[in-house]
Design an enzyme around this catalytic site. Structure first.
Site: not given
Ligand SMILES: *Cc1c(COP(=O)(O)O)cnc(C)c1O
Length: 438
Positions: A217
């Site tokens: 991310k």
């Molecule tokens: C990555 C993601 C999540 C969840 O995050 P994690 O930290 O991987 O659990 C939720 N919603 C979207 C749209 C994502 O891309």
């Protein structure tokens, strides 16, 4: 050929190691501690920061924006958690979602927006996207609310719009509709950390806002997430559920079901280091977006997904393109010839072998051929996310669709966008794409 170019790999600021070392020295190797608190403060000042964009004066001479009450970001409290998925889960609990309830969720998303609805025994109601931002279509949202009320006699318990690839949703309209029906909004800004709408940081418009610090991310804590809460009281409640719902007695007393979702102090140390380069990361992603936009404007049959208007300010977490179905790409005849062996999307080492090379809903052959052509050159790309209403696991879910997300899924590709992608890399990526058009 050098290193493989990945979609989004984050680099470290160099400070992470210091924070983590200090945590070891202080014996704070636990899911709480000074770094967790400090990381939350860093996030609070970030989400409450002033608009980063100048006012726009329209033709009539009026200041058009920032007109939103961005200062509301200042009242927010942030709770650091073990994952973005945990943040979605706890936001739903905080909105009172339970077995049998319905929750409206953007269909065009990663499964983590939607799965926690199912964890709670509630039912997702999937809503398609509009073509400008690729996010929740406000008109369809209202249709869905009315229809659910007509069919079930009650309103859905929450609405989850998603900043897909970082692009802001049409939050003004979504909030107006949600407020009119008295339904809380949980913004899934997991991909949209630092994206803004009319200058205001995403995640601060709705009642709750979800962030993710997973490895790929905008910033990483190796794994982690956070929930932006409306006030200290709400944050306290979320913290209670994130730490196994312990009542205050000298012994363990449990009157409600809780979860082990608090962020580790070690991860928070990494997060504090990452916060020092968040602005830099955002600027880098946006610089790449400008470059891709300019280059793809010169290529017929490929369209870059840019901000659809001046009020949208995407972090361009992933830069995305769509290929016209008539575009001829080298190697199309070999697309989908083999069953893919590895897991898609970096779940390293975890594979669940596919039963066949095809499903009944997949990207066009020219998209898959382009993905393979890039892969042969050591460049990672990925189809756009497959909408939830086309996922077998949600085959039974109520869905309000207009064809937009399914059509985007058939035509789209995500391109490398992280801090390790240099302008030279981006140039090579565009070259490889250009060379593979027949
Ligand atoms: C990555 C993601 C999540 C969840 O995050 P994690 O930290 O991987 O659990 C939720 N919603 C979207 C749209 C994502 O891309």
């Amino acid at each position: 050929m050098g290193e493989r170019i990945l979609l989004c790999l984050n680099h470290m600021s160099g400070r992470e190691r210091d924070f983590v070392s200090k945590a070891f020295d202080g014996n704070w190797v636990v899911p709480m501690g000074p770094d967790v608190n400090a990381f939350e403060k860093d996030l609070e000042s970030f989400v409450g920061s002033e608009p980063n964009t100048a006012c726009v004066i329209d033709e009539s001479g009026d200041t058009r924006w920032p007109q939103s009450d961005w200062t509301c970001g200042r009242a927010k409290k942030v709770v650091a958690l073990s994952a973005g998925t945990a943040a979605v889960h706890l936001a739903l609990i905080a909105c009172g979602v339970g077995p049998g309830d319905e929750v409206i969720c953007q269909s065009f998303t990663f499964c983590a927006s939607c799965h926690p609805i199912t964890y709670l025994g509630a039912k997702p109601v999937l809503v398609d996207s509009e073509a400008e931002t690729w996010n929740m279509d406000p008109d369809l949202l209202e249709t869905a609310i009315k229809d659910r009320i007509a069919k079930t006699g009650k309103a859905p318990k929450a609405i989850i719009p998603v900043a897909l690839y970082g692009m802001p949703y049409k939050i003004d309209r979504i909030m107006e509709i949600a407020d009119r029906y008295g339904i809380p909004v949980i913004e899934d800004a997991a991909e949209g950390l630092g994206s803004r709408y009319r200058g205001q940081v995403l995640g601060t418009f709705g009642r709750y806002g979800v962030l993710s610090f997973n490895g790929n991310k905008m910033i990483t804590t190796s794994g982690g997430g956070a929930l932006i809460c409306p006030d200290a009281e709400a944050a306290k409640k979320v913290m209670f559920y994130a730490t196994q719902a312990r009542e205050s007695y000298p012994y363990y007393q449990h009157e409600e079901i809780g979860y082990n979702y608090r962020m580790s102090n070690i991860c928070a140390g990494i997060g504090r280091g990452q916060m020092t380069i968040l602005d830099e990361h955002i600027a880098h992603h946006q610089m790449l977006a400008d470059f891709y936009a300019q280059e793809f404007a010169k290529i017929d049959g490929i369209e870059f997904h840019g901000n659809p208007g001046p009020e949208f300010d995407s972090n361009f977490w992933l830069n995305t393109i769509v290929l016209d179905p008539s575009l001829k790409v080298a190697g199309e005849e070999n697309a989908y010839a083999e069953v893919v062996k590895g897991a898609v999307g970096g779940a390293a080492g975890v594979t669940h072998e596919a039963k066949s090379a095809h499903t009944d809903c997949e990207p066009n052959r020219n998209v898959e051929a382009m993905r393979m052509a890039l892969d042969r050159e050591g460049i990672e790309s990925r189809p756009l996310w497959k909408p939830m209403h086309r996922q077998p696991v949600y085959a039974g879910a109520a869905a309000y669709v207009n064809g937009v997300s399914e059509s985007l899924f058939a035509r789209g590709l995500c391109l490398p966008s992280g801090p390790y992608v240099s302008l030279d890399d981006a140039r090579r990526i565009v070259d490889v794409i250009r060379k593979n058009i027949k």
